[in-house]
Design a protein around this motif. Structure first.
Motif, mmCIF file in Angstrom:
data_model
loop_
_atom_site.group_PDB
_atom_site.id
_atom_site.type_symbol
_atom_site.label_atom_id
_atom_site.label_comp_id
_atom_site.label_asym_id
_atom_site.label_seq_id
_atom_site.Cartn_x
_atom_site.Cartn_y
_atom_site.Cartn_z
ATOM 1 N N SER A 62 -16.294 0.243 -13.371
ATOM 2 C CA SER A 62 -16.830 0.502 -12.043
ATOM 3 C C SER A 62 -17.035 -0.794 -11.289
ATOM 4 O O SER A 62 -16.752 -0.909 -10.101
ATOM 5 C CB SER A 62 -18.164 1.262 -12.147
ATOM 6 N N LEU A 63 -17.544 -1.812 -12.012
ATOM 7 C CA LEU A 63 -17.764 -3.095 -11.370
ATOM 8 C C LEU A 63 -16.453 -3.761 -10.979
ATOM 9 O O LEU A 63 -16.376 -4.479 -9.989
ATOM 10 C CB LEU A 63 -18.543 -4.013 -12.310
ATOM 11 N N ALA A 64 -15.406 -3.485 -11.764
ATOM 12 C CA ALA A 64 -14.120 -4.130 -11.503
ATOM 13 C C ALA A 64 -13.297 -3.412 -10.440
ATOM 14 O O ALA A 64 -12.291 -3.909 -9.988
ATOM 15 C CB ALA A 64 -13.308 -4.213 -12.792
ATOM 16 N N ALA A 65 -13.731 -2.201 -10.071
ATOM 17 C CA ALA A 65 -12.970 -1.410 -9.110
ATOM 18 C C ALA A 65 -12.965 -2.097 -7.746
ATOM 19 O O ALA A 65 -13.922 -2.787 -7.391
ATOM 20 C CB ALA A 65 -13.571 -0.019 -8.980
ATOM 21 N N PRO A 66 -11.908 -1.925 -6.983
ATOM 22 C CA PRO A 66 -11.856 -2.534 -5.659
ATOM 23 C C PRO A 66 -13.028 -2.094 -4.793
ATOM 24 O O PRO A 66 -13.377 -0.918 -4.766
ATOM 25 C CB PRO A 66 -10.519 -2.023 -5.097
ATOM 26 N N LYS A 67 -13.628 -3.049 -4.097
ATOM 27 C CA LYS A 67 -14.782 -2.741 -3.261
ATOM 28 C C LYS A 67 -14.375 -2.435 -1.822
ATOM 29 O O LYS A 67 -15.125 -1.826 -1.087
ATOM 30 C CB LYS A 67 -15.752 -3.913 -3.290
ATOM 31 N N LEU A 68 -13.212 -2.900 -1.440
ATOM 32 C CA LEU A 68 -12.749 -2.734 -0.069
ATOM 33 C C LEU A 68 -11.392 -2.046 -0.069
ATOM 34 O O LEU A 68 -10.662 -2.095 -1.059
ATOM 35 C CB LEU A 68 -12.634 -4.096 0.621
ATOM 36 N N SER A 69 -11.051 -1.420 1.051
ATOM 37 C CA SER A 69 -9.744 -0.767 1.146
ATOM 38 C C SER A 69 -9.133 -1.052 2.507
ATOM 39 O O SER A 69 -9.822 -1.028 3.533
ATOM 40 C CB SER A 69 -9.865 0.744 0.919
ATOM 41 N N VAL A 70 -7.841 -1.336 2.497
ATOM 42 C CA VAL A 70 -7.098 -1.659 3.711
ATOM 43 C C VAL A 70 -5.882 -0.749 3.781
ATOM 44 O O VAL A 70 -5.079 -0.693 2.846
ATOM 45 C CB VAL A 70 -6.636 -3.136 3.705
ATOM 46 N N GLY A 71 -5.750 -0.027 4.881
ATOM 47 C CA GLY A 71 -4.582 0.820 5.090
ATOM 48 C C GLY A 71 -3.597 0.137 6.016
ATOM 49 O O GLY A 71 -3.949 -0.210 7.150
ATOM 50 N N ILE A 72 -2.400 -0.098 5.542
ATOM 51 C CA ILE A 72 -1.363 -0.745 6.351
ATOM 52 C C ILE A 72 -0.279 0.278 6.678
ATOM 53 O O ILE A 72 0.286 0.899 5.780
ATOM 54 C CB ILE A 72 -0.726 -1.932 5.609
ATOM 55 N N VAL A 73 -0.003 0.453 7.954
ATOM 56 C CA VAL A 73 1.086 1.334 8.372
ATOM 57 C C VAL A 73 2.078 0.510 9.192
ATOM 58 O O VAL A 73 1.719 -0.100 10.193
ATOM 59 C CB VAL A 73 0.571 2.556 9.176
ATOM 60 N N GLN A 74 3.308 0.479 8.744
ATOM 61 C CA GLN A 74 4.363 -0.298 9.396
ATOM 62 C C GLN A 74 5.321 0.660 10.077
ATOM 63 O O GLN A 74 5.726 1.667 9.489
ATOM 64 C CB GLN A 74 5.092 -1.135 8.351
ATOM 65 N N LEU A 75 5.684 0.362 11.311
ATOM 66 C CA LEU A 75 6.546 1.257 12.079
ATOM 67 C C LEU A 75 7.783 1.661 11.301
ATOM 68 O O LEU A 75 8.116 2.848 11.192
ATOM 69 C CB LEU A 75 6.957 0.582 13.389
ATOM 70 N N VAL A 76 8.479 0.678 10.759
ATOM 71 C CA VAL A 76 9.712 0.920 10.029
ATOM 72 C C VAL A 76 9.989 -0.334 9.207
ATOM 73 O O VAL A 76 9.483 -1.413 9.521
ATOM 74 C CB VAL A 76 10.881 1.213 11.002
#
Length: 311
Positions: free
Chosen positions: A20-34
């Motif tokens: 649990s401590l090692a789990a990612p604390k932040l999340s980033v969603g990247i969407v690229q047109l193509v």
């Protein structure tokens, strides 16, 4: 409970706590047109900057999605990001940014490679964004490219311009380029496309009618840039572009945006937002650094001397 079971249970609890401590604390969603070299270059530079600054997979979970040049798919991707509650959405290219802004009302949106965020309806005041959207613009200055073209291939009198009128980014760049050409007494004619499959017929329609071709920061044309370049080389027509990756795909030269630098700059802004910076206090930035990039093989095929810019 036996002592053996007790210790086994403690071990499992310790393992769970550790994971649990090692789990990612932040999340980033990247969407690229193509996916094409220009936008890929931006994305990879963003990821490299995040990792170099300590936001690797152990700290930030990255969810990358390819929008496949589909507004409906981009919308669905961004709605998924919103449902997941990512910390920040990073759209790459103008249509992706418009989709993200429409889907996310409160989640910070940090765009990359948007030529004119005001015209795209993303911000009203770039100096102090009034919503949840900011980012790094790849505003193009066509005068730099035209200056370089005059240096490398003097006496150009007529340009052909290939782009998709549905893309706000390239339309904005084309208007600037045409205004600059008119100021210099240079004629131009447009060959508009709506899909990558139309690019080769478009360039063929210009052969014999123009001295050079100008390709703006157009995602549709970029998908077929190697084929466009091949046709132009066969007809000994130089192709000047707004961005460096299009030169790598066969264009002759540009004095324009270095998308690796733009991606790094966007990555730094994303980090500031992840650290709590408010969007209103995070002005839209423009990549002011201009890079001259030439394609030596294309230059040799055209008989153009680019030795000054070859390192």
């Amino acid at each position: 409970m036996t002592m053996k079971k007790f210790f086994a249970t403690c071990a499992l609890l310790a393992l769970y706590a550790s994971s649990s401590l090692a789990a990612p604390k932040l999340s980033v969603g990247i969407v690229q047109l193509v996916e094409h070299p220009s936008l890929d270059e931006v994305r990879l530079a963003i990821l490299a900057e995040l990792k170099a600054s300590g936001y690797g997979p152990d700290v930030a979970e990255i969810d990358y999605q390819n929008g496949q040049n589909s507004p409906s798919l981009i919308s669905a991707i961004c709605q998924k990001f919103v449902a997941r509650g990512v910390n920040v959405i990073v759209p790459i290219a103008t249509p992706a940014a418009q989709g993200a802004a429409a889907a996310a009302e409160t989640i910070p949106v940090v765009f990359a490679a948007v030529s004119d965020p005001v015209a795209a309806g993303l911000v009203k005041n770039p100096a102090r964004p009034d919503g949840n959207v900011t980012g790094v613009s790849d505003a193009i200055h066509p005068s730099n490219v035209l200056d370089l073209a005059e240096e490398l291939t003097p006496g150009l009198k007529n340009y052909g311009i290939i782009y998709n009128t549905a893309e706000a980014n390239s339309t904005n760049t084309v208007r600037k380029a045409e205004a600059e050409m008119s100021k210099r007494g240079i004629a131009f004619r447009e060959a508009v496309v709506s899909t990558a499959a139309e690019v080769v017929p478009a360039v063929n329609s210009l052969m014999g009618k123009v001295d050079a071709i100008y390709v703006p920061d157009d995602n549709t044309t970029a998908l077929a840039m190697p084929l466009l370049s091949q046709v132009a080389i066969e007809h000994k027509v130089p192709v000047y572009t707004a961005v460096d990756s299009l030169v790598h795909d066969g264009g002759l030269a540009t004095s324009g945006i270095n998308y690796t630098n733009l991606g790094r700059q966007a990555g730094q802004m994303i980090i500031r937002v992840l650290n709590g910076a408010k969007i209103a206090d995070t002005p839209v930035e423009v990549l002011h650094e201009v890079s001259v990039v030439v394609n030596g093989e294309t230059a040799a095929a055209l008989g153009v001397d680019v030795s000054k810019y070859v390192k």
